[in-house]
Design a protein around this motif. Structure first.
Motif, short mmCIF file in Angstrom:
data_model
loop_
_atom_site.label_atom_id
_atom_site.label_comp_id
_atom_site.label_asym_id
_atom_site.label_seq_id
_atom_site.Cartn_x
_atom_site.Cartn_y
_atom_site.Cartn_z
N SER A 49 -0.33 11.28 38.32
CA SER A 49 0.51 11.49 39.49
C SER A 49 1.95 11.64 38.99
O SER A 49 2.29 11.18 37.91
CB SER A 49 0.39 10.32 40.47
OG SER A 49 0.83 9.14 39.88
N TYR A 50 2.75 12.29 39.78
CA TYR A 50 4.13 12.57 39.37
C TYR A 50 5.07 12.02 40.43
O TYR A 50 4.77 12.09 41.62
CB TYR A 50 4.33 14.08 39.20
CG TYR A 50 3.30 14.69 38.27
CD1 TYR A 50 3.41 14.55 36.90
CD2 TYR A 50 2.20 15.37 38.78
CE1 TYR A 50 2.45 15.08 36.05
CE2 TYR A 50 1.25 15.91 37.94
CZ TYR A 50 1.38 15.76 36.58
OH TYR A 50 0.44 16.28 35.75
N PRO A 51 6.22 11.50 40.02
CA PRO A 51 7.15 10.93 41.00
C PRO A 51 7.79 11.99 41.91
O PRO A 51 8.22 11.68 43.00
CB PRO A 51 8.20 10.23 40.15
CG PRO A 51 8.14 10.91 38.82
CD PRO A 51 6.72 11.35 38.65
N ASP A 52 7.81 13.24 41.46
CA ASP A 52 8.42 14.32 42.23
C ASP A 52 7.34 15.24 42.79
O ASP A 52 6.20 15.25 42.31
CB ASP A 52 9.36 15.12 41.33
CG ASP A 52 10.50 14.27 40.81
OD1 ASP A 52 11.29 13.78 41.64
OD2 ASP A 52 10.60 14.07 39.58
N GLU A 53 7.69 16.00 43.81
CA GLU A 53 6.75 16.94 44.41
C GLU A 53 6.43 18.06 43.42
O GLU A 53 7.32 18.66 42.84
CB GLU A 53 7.38 17.55 45.68
CG GLU A 53 6.52 18.60 46.33
CD GLU A 53 7.22 19.31 47.48
OE1 GLU A 53 6.59 20.22 48.04
OE2 GLU A 53 8.37 18.97 47.80
N VAL A 54 5.16 18.33 43.24
CA VAL A 54 4.72 19.40 42.35
C VAL A 54 4.69 20.71 43.13
O VAL A 54 4.00 20.82 44.14
CB VAL A 54 3.32 19.11 41.78
CG1 VAL A 54 2.83 20.28 40.94
CG2 VAL A 54 3.31 17.82 40.99
N ILE A 55 5.44 21.68 42.65
CA ILE A 55 5.40 23.02 43.25
C ILE A 55 4.31 23.83 42.53
O ILE A 55 3.51 24.50 43.15
CB ILE A 55 6.76 23.73 43.15
CG1 ILE A 55 7.88 22.87 43.74
CG2 ILE A 55 6.71 25.11 43.80
CD1 ILE A 55 7.74 22.53 45.19
N GLY A 56 4.31 23.75 41.20
CA GLY A 56 3.29 24.42 40.41
C GLY A 56 3.36 23.99 38.96
O GLY A 56 4.45 23.82 38.42
N ILE A 57 2.20 23.79 38.34
CA ILE A 57 2.11 23.44 36.92
C ILE A 57 1.23 24.48 36.25
O ILE A 57 0.17 24.83 36.77
CB ILE A 57 1.51 22.03 36.73
CG1 ILE A 57 2.42 20.97 37.37
CG2 ILE A 57 1.31 21.72 35.24
CD1 ILE A 57 1.83 19.56 37.35
N PHE A 58 1.66 24.92 35.07
CA PHE A 58 0.97 25.98 34.35
C PHE A 58 0.77 25.61 32.89
O PHE A 58 1.59 24.92 32.30
CB PHE A 58 1.76 27.29 34.49
CG PHE A 58 2.01 27.65 35.91
CD1 PHE A 58 1.05 28.31 36.66
CD2 PHE A 58 3.18 27.25 36.54
CE1 PHE A 58 1.26 28.59 38.00
CE2 PHE A 58 3.40 27.53 37.88
CZ PHE A 58 2.43 28.20 38.61
N ALA A 59 -0.33 26.11 32.32
CA ALA A 59 -0.67 25.79 30.94
C ALA A 59 0.09 26.66 29.94
O ALA A 59 0.50 26.19 28.88
CB ALA A 59 -2.17 25.96 30.72
N ASP A 60 0.29 27.92 30.30
CA ASP A 60 0.94 28.87 29.39
C ASP A 60 1.36 30.10 30.21
O ASP A 60 1.05 30.20 31.40
CB ASP A 60 0.01 29.24 28.24
CG ASP A 60 -1.33 29.78 28.70
OD1 ASP A 60 -1.39 30.49 29.74
OD2 ASP A 60 -2.33 29.49 28.04
N PRO A 61 2.07 31.04 29.57
CA PRO A 61 2.53 32.23 30.31
C PRO A 61 1.40 33.04 30.95
O PRO A 61 1.57 33.57 32.05
CB PRO A 61 3.28 33.04 29.25
CG PRO A 61 3.79 32.00 28.30
CD PRO A 61 2.69 30.99 28.21
N SER A 62 0.25 33.13 30.30
CA SER A 62 -0.85 33.91 30.90
C SER A 62 -1.39 33.22 32.15
O SER A 62 -1.82 33.90 33.09
CB SER A 62 -1.95 34.18 29.88
OG SER A 62 -2.52 32.99 29.42
#
Length: 76
Positions: A49-62
């Motif tokens: 879990s993260y203390p801030d709101e997640v807008i988007g998380i990505f693994a890499d540029p692709s």
């Protein structure tokens, strides 16, 4: 106000340059803090879990490119 996935994708794309730079070294994402400020965070751990709101998380540029292809395909 509820945002559509297309709206979220547009928001993420407005931080594209900074996000791509962070993604060159680690899993990264766009977050919103409790003051409403958006920021890029790198070295984002999986499955927490993260203390801030997640807008988007990505693994890499692709991964980011694939996200855009899904949600912004009609705009490009």
């Amino acid at each position: 106000m509820t945002e559509s996935m297309r709206d979220v994708a547009r928001l993420i794309k407005s931080y594209d340059r900074e996000l791509r730079k962070a993604l060159m070294t680690s899993r990264s994402g766009l977050f919103r803090n409790d003051k409403g400020e958006l920021f890029i965070q790198s070295n984002v751990p999986m499955g927490q879990s993260y203390p801030d709101e997640v807008i988007g998380i990505f693994a890499d540029p692709s991964d980011l490119d694939f996200y855009y292809k899904i949600y912004l395909s009609e705009e490009e």
